[in-house]
Design an enzyme around this catalytic site. Sequence first.
Site, mmCIF file in Angstrom:
data_model
loop_
_atom_site.group_PDB
_atom_site.id
_atom_site.type_symbol
_atom_site.label_atom_id
_atom_site.label_comp_id
_atom_site.label_asym_id
_atom_site.label_seq_id
_atom_site.Cartn_x
_atom_site.Cartn_y
_atom_site.Cartn_z
ATOM 1 N N ARG A 26 7.295 16.174 -13.737
ATOM 2 C CA ARG A 26 6.714 16.869 -14.896
ATOM 3 C C ARG A 26 7.731 17.784 -15.570
ATOM 4 O O ARG A 26 7.735 17.932 -16.799
ATOM 5 C CB ARG A 26 5.473 17.661 -14.459
ATOM 6 N N GLY A 94 4.605 5.130 -9.822
ATOM 7 C CA GLY A 94 3.395 5.134 -10.645
ATOM 8 C C GLY A 94 3.354 6.350 -11.556
ATOM 9 O O GLY A 94 2.895 6.271 -12.707
ATOM 10 N N ARG A 122 -0.039 -2.484 -9.519
ATOM 11 C CA ARG A 122 -0.876 -1.280 -9.634
ATOM 12 C C ARG A 122 -1.539 -1.192 -11.011
ATOM 13 O O ARG A 122 -0.889 -1.371 -12.033
ATOM 14 C CB ARG A 122 -0.031 -0.035 -9.332
ATOM 15 N N SER A 167 -7.873 11.277 -10.791
ATOM 16 C CA SER A 167 -6.470 10.853 -10.772
ATOM 17 C C SER A 167 -5.653 11.794 -11.633
ATOM 18 O O SER A 167 -5.861 11.880 -12.846
ATOM 19 C CB SER A 167 -6.334 9.420 -11.292
ATOM 20 N N ASP A 315 -2.365 11.846 -0.566
ATOM 21 C CA ASP A 315 -1.079 11.327 -0.087
ATOM 22 C C ASP A 315 -0.865 11.597 1.405
ATOM 23 O O ASP A 315 0.054 11.043 2.010
ATOM 24 C CB ASP A 315 0.068 11.945 -0.901
ATOM 25 N N ARG A 346 -2.821 1.132 1.335
ATOM 26 C CA ARG A 346 -2.559 2.029 2.470
ATOM 27 C C ARG A 346 -3.642 1.966 3.540
ATOM 28 O O ARG A 346 -3.376 2.324 4.685
ATOM 29 C CB ARG A 346 -2.372 3.474 1.973
ATOM 30 N N ARG A 388 5.353 6.502 2.303
ATOM 31 C CA ARG A 388 4.461 7.361 3.103
ATOM 32 C C ARG A 388 3.943 6.629 4.352
ATOM 33 O O ARG A 388 3.677 7.263 5.367
ATOM 34 C CB ARG A 388 3.318 7.912 2.253
HETATM 35 C C1 S3P Z 1 0.484 12.064 -8.434
HETATM 36 C C2 S3P Z 1 -0.865 11.849 -8.367
HETATM 37 C C3 S3P Z 1 -1.535 11.094 -7.290
HETATM 38 C C4 S3P Z 1 -0.624 10.945 -6.087
HETATM 39 C C5 S3P Z 1 0.764 10.536 -6.458
HETATM 40 C C6 S3P Z 1 1.389 11.566 -7.388
HETATM 41 C C7 S3P Z 1 1.019 12.831 -9.559
HETATM 42 O O1 S3P Z 1 -1.862 9.819 -7.770
HETATM 43 O O2 S3P Z 1 -1.162 10.021 -5.177
HETATM 44 O O3 S3P Z 1 1.566 10.429 -5.300
HETATM 45 O O4 S3P Z 1 2.180 13.277 -9.499
HETATM 46 O O5 S3P Z 1 0.290 13.014 -10.545
HETATM 47 P P1 S3P Z 1 -3.204 9.554 -8.632
HETATM 48 O O6 S3P Z 1 -3.149 10.365 -9.841
HETATM 49 O O7 S3P Z 1 -3.181 8.092 -8.957
HETATM 50 O O8 S3P Z 1 -4.329 9.913 -7.716
#
Ligand code: S3P
Length: 433
Positions: A26, A94, A122, A167, A315, A346, A388
């Site tokens: 971020r 992701g 994904r 999320s 996580d 997972r 992980r």
């Molecule tokens: C994250 C949000 C989570 C987390 C990922 C990092 C983030 O995923 O599992 O490791 O940095 O916003 P989701 O938003 O898909 O739950």
Amino acid sequence: MRLKVLGRAKLKGDFFVPGDKSISHRALLLGAIAEGETIVGNCLVAEDVLSTAHCLQSLGVRIEGVGTENVKVYGVGGANFSKPDSNLDCGNSGTTMRLLMGLLAAHEFESWLIGDASLQKRPMDRVAIPLQKMGAKIEGRTERFLPPIRMHGAKLKPIEWALPIASAQAKSAILLAGLFVDGTTIVQEPALSRDHTERMLRAFGAKVVVRNLTVAVFGKARLRGTKLVVPNDPSSAAFFLCAAAAMTDAEVTALSISVNPTRIGYLDVLRHMGATVIIHNERTQAGEPVADVTVQGSKLNGVTVAGELIPRTIDELPVLAAIATVAEGTTIIKDAQELRVKESDRIAAIVSELRKLGAQVEELPDGMVIYGNSKLSGAEVESHGDHRIAMALAIAGLLAEGETIVNNANCVAISFPQFPKVLSSLGVEVEMT
Ligand code: S3P
């Protein structure tokens, strides 16, 4: 690379983990669209964050110090990325793909987001559908919008969006797109997910209002570059804190980790299981609460992890499952179907690998049942290419008699390349072969 650990060590000592992954992503992304320079200290140096930095560079953002902990981002000041000459490679990340989709939704050019074999499986629909409603043109494979993703941004309009799942990536993507809109964009989530975007947007000068599970961002926002030091990553620290919790007479302290309540659900779980958890030296860093966290081990009890706890432990569920194998009684993890669409499935991965160590575990559609009291024995297990899972299995190996080998463990470099080194500093015999 194979990671070999010798079981039955007692973890002892203080340790540092690197900067938080979510906050590092971020800092780079907000720095990129801010006016002026952003200086990021303690930025995570790991593959996922490098993916974000390289994508931003392909979009014309000047960044100094990529690959080091001290990074300087020269913001382009608004939706001013340049059209990339090649595909934007998000690697395994992701967070990179989903948050970038939010920013690219406001850029009126075509771009392609690609990823590795795991990321290509994904679903991006959670981000693509609301961004399409805001006006962006987005294509992906199947109705789930699997990558590669084709983005063509537009002049966006505000939306009010209720997320079907908690999320942080989906919430953040909509909020980031909302920065470029004339008007207020509102996102509501079913349970609280990590709130780093909301906190950091404020640090960059944007107006964000949070009421319970609803977040509003006011556009058009003008972000101003800033200086921040990333707190250490509580999800990386979790491997050692959870391991110590399950070993009588063990005691470890994680120094300067983020204790943002949306991230440390696992400490609540450890307490419920019977471990002693002490949070001390609390202070604020980069708008985030930071502290040192000590865990003292004991014989743990089985617990149920479900509901609003899930997004706050998401996580850490693989490592919690690993330690639950030796707890007294049964542990149930449910409402965690999201685990099936992470870097690997997972649920399937941890269940099948923990069984190889002698654990009794049953798979549920949305979680698992772990029958405790297992006497684990060292074995050869597979990471499923998931960082992980690899680290959670190494921790399970510590609770087993003899030697455990985690195959295909290079993936720890996705979030925590120093994992073997920290493990060794706490008294474990570790070898990389
Ligand atoms: C994250 C949000 C989570 C987390 C990922 C990092 C983030 O995923 O599992 O490791 O940095 O916003 P989701 O938003 O898909 O739950």
